[in-house]
Write an enzyme that holds these catalytic residues in place. Structure first.
Site, PDB file in Angstrom:
ATOM      1  N   PRO A 283       0.746  -1.142  -0.022  1.00 46.72           N
ATOM      2  CA  PRO A 283      -0.023   0.119   0.017  1.00 46.72           C
ATOM      3  C   PRO A 283       0.903   1.303   0.093  1.00 46.72           C
ATOM      4  CG  PRO A 283      -0.062  -1.050   2.088  1.00 46.72           C
ATOM      5  CD  PRO A 283       0.598  -1.867   1.395  1.00 46.72           C
ATOM      6  N   ASN A 284       0.346   2.345  -0.539  1.00 47.60           N
ATOM      7  CA  ASN A 284       1.034   3.570  -0.894  1.00 47.60           C
ATOM      8  C   ASN A 284       2.130   3.865  -1.726  1.00 47.60           C
ATOM      9  OD1 ASN A 284      -1.185   4.707   0.869  1.00 47.60           O
ATOM     10  ND2 ASN A 284      -0.426   3.610   2.556  1.00 47.60           N
TER      11      ASN A 284
ATOM     12  N   ARG B  59       4.951  11.208  -2.301  1.00 48.46           N
ATOM     13  CA  ARG B  59       4.659  10.706  -0.951  1.00 48.46           C
ATOM     14  C   ARG B  59       5.769  10.977  -0.043  1.00 48.46           C
ATOM     15  NH1 ARG B  59       4.556   4.584   1.280  1.00 48.46           N
ATOM     16  NH2 ARG B  59       3.998   5.113   3.333  1.00 48.46           N
TER      17      ARG B  59
ATOM     18  N   TYR C  31      11.129   8.947   1.533  1.00 53.32           N
ATOM     19  CA  TYR C  31      10.909   8.195   0.544  1.00 53.32           C
ATOM     20  C   TYR C  31      11.606   8.600  -0.879  1.00 53.32           C
ATOM     21  CZ  TYR C  31       7.674   5.786   3.528  1.00 53.32           C
ATOM     22  OH  TYR C  31       7.140   5.345   4.689  1.00 53.32           O
TER      23      TYR C  31
ATOM     24  N   ASN D 102       8.041  -5.427  -0.403  1.00 51.19           N
ATOM     25  CA  ASN D 102       7.877  -4.410   0.049  1.00 51.19           C
ATOM     26  C   ASN D 102       6.367  -4.236   0.269  1.00 51.19           C
ATOM     27  OD1 ASN D 102       7.674  -2.003   1.165  1.00 51.19           O
ATOM     28  ND2 ASN D 102       8.853  -0.742  -0.027  1.00 51.19           N
TER      29      ASN D 102
ATOM     30  N   ALA E 244       3.127  -0.563   5.031  1.00 49.21           N
ATOM     31  CA  ALA E 244       2.455  -0.752   6.389  1.00 49.21           C
ATOM     32  C   ALA E 244       1.997  -2.055   6.800  1.00 49.21           C
ATOM     33  CB  ALA E 244       1.445   0.345   6.607  1.00 49.21           C
TER      34      ALA E 244
ATOM     35  N   HIS F 100       3.928  -4.317   9.087  1.00 53.02           N
ATOM     36  CA  HIS F 100       3.722  -4.145  10.744  1.00 53.02           C
ATOM     37  C   HIS F 100       2.425  -4.553  11.411  1.00 53.02           C
ATOM     38  CE1 HIS F 100       6.956  -1.499   9.736  1.00 53.02           C
ATOM     39  NE2 HIS F 100       6.317  -0.612   9.125  1.00 53.02           N
TER      40      HIS F 100
ATOM     41  N   GLU G 298      12.304  -9.302   2.446  1.00 49.49           N
ATOM     42  CA  GLU G 298      11.556  -8.229   2.985  1.00 49.49           C
ATOM     43  C   GLU G 298      12.683  -6.944   2.551  1.00 49.49           C
ATOM     44  OE1 GLU G 298      10.913  -8.336   7.208  1.00 49.49           O
ATOM     45  OE2 GLU G 298      10.183  -6.096   7.001  1.00 49.49           O
TER      46      GLU G 298
ATOM     47  N   HIS H  69      12.834  -2.611   2.030  1.00 55.04           N
ATOM     48  CA  HIS H  69      12.111  -1.153   2.640  1.00 55.04           C
ATOM     49  C   HIS H  69      13.089  -0.031   1.868  1.00 55.04           C
ATOM     50  CE1 HIS H  69       8.985  -3.110   5.216  1.00 55.04           C
ATOM     51  NE2 HIS H  69      10.134  -3.933   5.602  1.00 55.04           N
ATOM     52  N   LEU H  70      12.462   0.752   1.594  1.00 53.43           N
ATOM     53  CA  LEU H  70      13.228   2.013   1.119  1.00 53.43           C
ATOM     54  C   LEU H  70      13.985   2.773   2.245  1.00 53.43           C
ATOM     55  CD1 LEU H  70      10.380   3.290  -0.916  1.00 53.43           C
ATOM     56  CD2 LEU H  70      12.765   2.871  -1.886  1.00 53.43           C
ATOM     57  N   SER H  71      12.954   3.130   3.371  1.00 55.53           N
ATOM     58  CA  SER H  71      13.498   3.584   4.644  1.00 55.53           C
ATOM     59  C   SER H  71      14.148   2.429   5.816  1.00 55.53           C
ATOM     60  CB  SER H  71      12.267   4.441   5.135  1.00 55.53           C
ATOM     61  OG  SER H  71      11.291   3.687   5.647  1.00 55.53           O
TER      62      SER H  71
ATOM     63  N   ARG I 296      12.690   4.602  12.644  1.00 50.53           N
ATOM     64  CA  ARG I 296      11.450   5.555  12.703  1.00 50.53           C
ATOM     65  C   ARG I 296      10.508   5.078  14.007  1.00 50.53           C
ATOM     66  NH1 ARG I 296       9.052   5.033   6.719  1.00 50.53           N
ATOM     67  NH2 ARG I 296       7.858   6.705   7.738  1.00 50.53           N
TER      68      ARG I 296
ATOM     69  N   ARG J 230       6.672   1.196  13.710  1.00 56.81           N
ATOM     70  CA  ARG J 230       7.333   0.459  12.533  1.00 56.81           C
ATOM     71  C   ARG J 230       8.427  -0.466  13.008  1.00 56.81           C
ATOM     72  NH1 ARG J 230       5.182   3.793   8.416  1.00 56.81           N
ATOM     73  NH2 ARG J 230       4.939   5.574   8.900  1.00 56.81           N
TER      74      ARG J 230
HETATM   75  C1  DQA Z   1       8.149   1.029   3.910  1.00 62.40           C
HETATM   76  C2  DQA Z   1       8.384   1.331   5.480  1.00 62.40           C
HETATM   77  C3  DQA Z   1       6.784   1.099   6.120  1.00 62.40           C
HETATM   78  O1  DQA Z   1       7.072   1.166   7.646  1.00 62.40           O
HETATM   79  C4  DQA Z   1       5.923   2.146   5.314  1.00 62.40           C
HETATM   80  O2  DQA Z   1       4.527   1.863   6.000  1.00 62.40           O
HETATM   81  C5  DQA Z   1       6.002   1.944   3.895  1.00 62.40           C
HETATM   82  C6  DQA Z   1       7.116   1.897   3.266  1.00 62.40           C
HETATM   83  C7  DQA Z   1       9.541   1.542   3.297  1.00 62.40           C
HETATM   84  O3  DQA Z   1       9.500   1.057   1.992  1.00 62.40           O
HETATM   85  O4  DQA Z   1      10.273   2.121   3.722  1.00 62.40           O
HETATM   86  O5  DQA Z   1       4.824   2.189   3.382  1.00 62.40           O
HETATM   87  O6  DQA Z   1       7.860  -0.087   3.657  1.00 62.40           O
END
Ligand code: DQA
Length: 154
Positions: A16-17, A24, A29, A80, A83, A86, A104, A106-108, A113, A117
């Site tokens: 998502p997102n 965003r 990101y 990825n 959210a 979590h 798994e 993640h960008l961040s 954070r 998370r």
């Molecule tokens: C994310 C980190 C997640 O905590 C967050 O909800 C995202 C992006 C990342 O790629 O850093 O949507 O997965």
């Protein structure tokens, strides 16, 4: 029965997102779009003699369905889950049911954070975790997936 030619693709699944990358929270990101990241994954996979099947959904159930599809169609999964990382027991169970590696990604760096998370429902069933390197996280994950596919776990 479908016939398979060449190695199976690496599924790169985005939750998502992540379709909103570029607009965003760019301070977190970055300014790259998901299409930019897809192009870089395709290029890196090609250099490794692999292909990627790159997808995004905002739906948890769709991610579960794609993980099930990966069982017979992919050599590995870069995930990825956004959210859902979590919160999702369903993703945990779907990953656990697979015998191909799931990385798994993640960008961040979620560990640096907000505290909500710091929990991942999927880390314990993933082959490994790559986070904190922006779009490079995906490139490293594609490399890890290709490595895992070439060198099956002992
Ligand atoms: C994310 C980190 C997640 O905590 C967050 O909800 C995202 C992006 C990342 O790629 O850093 O949507 O997965």
């Amino acid at each position: 029965m479908t016939s398979q030619t060449g190695p199976r693709p690496i599924f790169v699944l985005n939750g998502p997102n992540l379709n909103a990358l570029g607009v965003r929270e760019p301070a977190i990101y970055g300014s790259h779009t998901l299409a930019d990241i897809e192009a870089r994954c395709v290029e890196r996979a090609k250099a490794l003699g692999m292909t990627v099947d790159f997808r995004q959904t905002n739906s948890e159930g769709q991610l579960v369905d794609w993980l099930h599809e990966a069982r017979d169609k992919a050599c590995a999964v870069v995930l990825n889950a956004g959210a859902y990382t979590h919160t999702s027991i369903a993703l945990h169970d779907a990953i656990k049911s697979l015998d191909i590696p799931v990385i798994e990604t993640h960008l961040s760096n979620p560990a640096s954070r907000e505290s909500f998370r710091h929990v991942s429902t999927i880390s314990g069933v993933a082959k490994g975790v790559i986070s904190g390197f922006g779009p490079v996280s995906y490139i490293l994950a594609v490399e890890a997936a290709a490595h895992c596919a070439a060198v099956p776990a002992p």
